[in-house]
Write a protein that holds these residues in place. Structure first.
Motif, short mmCIF file in Angstrom:
data_model
loop_
_atom_site.label_atom_id
_atom_site.label_comp_id
_atom_site.label_asym_id
_atom_site.label_seq_id
_atom_site.Cartn_x
_atom_site.Cartn_y
_atom_site.Cartn_z
N MET A 145 0.82 -1.21 0.00
CA MET A 145 0.00 0.00 0.00
C MET A 145 0.86 1.26 0.00
O MET A 145 0.55 2.24 -0.70
N LYS A 146 1.95 1.25 0.76
CA LYS A 146 2.82 2.42 0.82
C LYS A 146 3.51 2.69 -0.52
O LYS A 146 3.76 3.84 -0.87
N PRO B 69 0.30 3.78 -3.62
CA PRO B 69 -0.77 4.49 -2.92
C PRO B 69 -2.02 4.75 -3.76
O PRO B 69 -3.08 5.05 -3.21
N VAL C 282 -6.94 3.05 -1.03
CA VAL C 282 -5.88 3.21 -0.03
C VAL C 282 -5.93 4.63 0.50
O VAL C 282 -6.06 5.59 -0.26
N ASN C 283 -5.86 4.77 1.82
CA ASN C 283 -5.75 6.09 2.44
C ASN C 283 -4.69 6.03 3.52
O ASN C 283 -3.93 5.07 3.60
N GLN C 284 -4.63 7.04 4.37
CA GLN C 284 -3.58 7.11 5.38
C GLN C 284 -3.75 6.10 6.52
O GLN C 284 -2.79 5.75 7.18
#
Length: 195
Positions: free
Chosen positions: A128-129, A132, A171-173
């Motif tokens: 995910m990182k 993004p 995907v979010n924070q």
């Protein structure tokens, strides 16, 4: 897949979602047997799935090992954290750059009785990182474990294997929140161990 029809095996792939092909995907299924993989390759083929796989599968299996080594998938050494992290980061960047999909089985190893194992989060977070813009696509795989309930031979007969694709998640924070939501979706589609 066609070969297993001889054993009375049937497959159902339920995907009512219009998943875009112009952005990367991180496909997150549970893992019950080696029979999980060909249907994902076939039914998700327009998304060009690449797998996070243990290095042991990179040799000795006709066709499969060659494809894992040369088809864009990554082979990780589960005893070498640094190597594994590097390969997963590389895959995340690859799917982000080429709008491909990565398939990761976050349980780490297959379930032998249909029960989902707790998700291991490191690999999924790394994907995910590094991708993004990806959509997370949870998939529940039900009944595949029955194919190998006696070991590799004989295979189970007359099994109906169901793949249920759940709504994609952006995907979010809040990566932990996404993983929790994904795991709940995957587990919600499992019923075979109750039978």
């Amino acid at each position: 897949m066609r070969c297993t029809h001889i054993l009375g095996t049937t497959y159902r792939f339920k995907n009512p979602h219009n998943i875009p092909t112009d952005r990367p995907l991180i496909i997150v299924p549970n893992h019950q047997s080696m029979h999980d993989i060909p249907p994902i390759i076939w039914y998700m083929r327009k998304h060009h799935p690449k797998f996070v796989s243990k290095k042991e599968l990179g040799k000795g299996i006709p066709s499969v090992s060659y494809n894992l080594r040369h088809g864009g998938s990554v082979l990780i050494d589960r005893n070498d954290r640094k190597q594994a992290m590097g390969e997963i980061i590389k895959l995340g960047k690859y799917i982000a750059d080429h709008n491909r999909s990565a398939v990761i089985f976050p349980e780490g190893t297959r379930s032998r009785d249909g029960h989902s194992k707790p998700f291991k989060t490191m690999g999924l977070k790394l994907l995910m990182k590094n991708a993004p813009s990806a959509l997370i696509v949870p998939i529940s795989i039900d009944n595949s474990w029955k194919m190998l309930k006696y070991g590799k031979f004989p295979n189970g007969i007359g099994n109906h294997i169901v793949f249920t694709v759940h709504p994609p998640i952006s995907v979010n924070q809040n990566l932990d929140g996404i993983i929790e939501q994904t795991e709940k979706a995957v587990v919600s589609g499992l019923t075979s161990f109750k039978a």
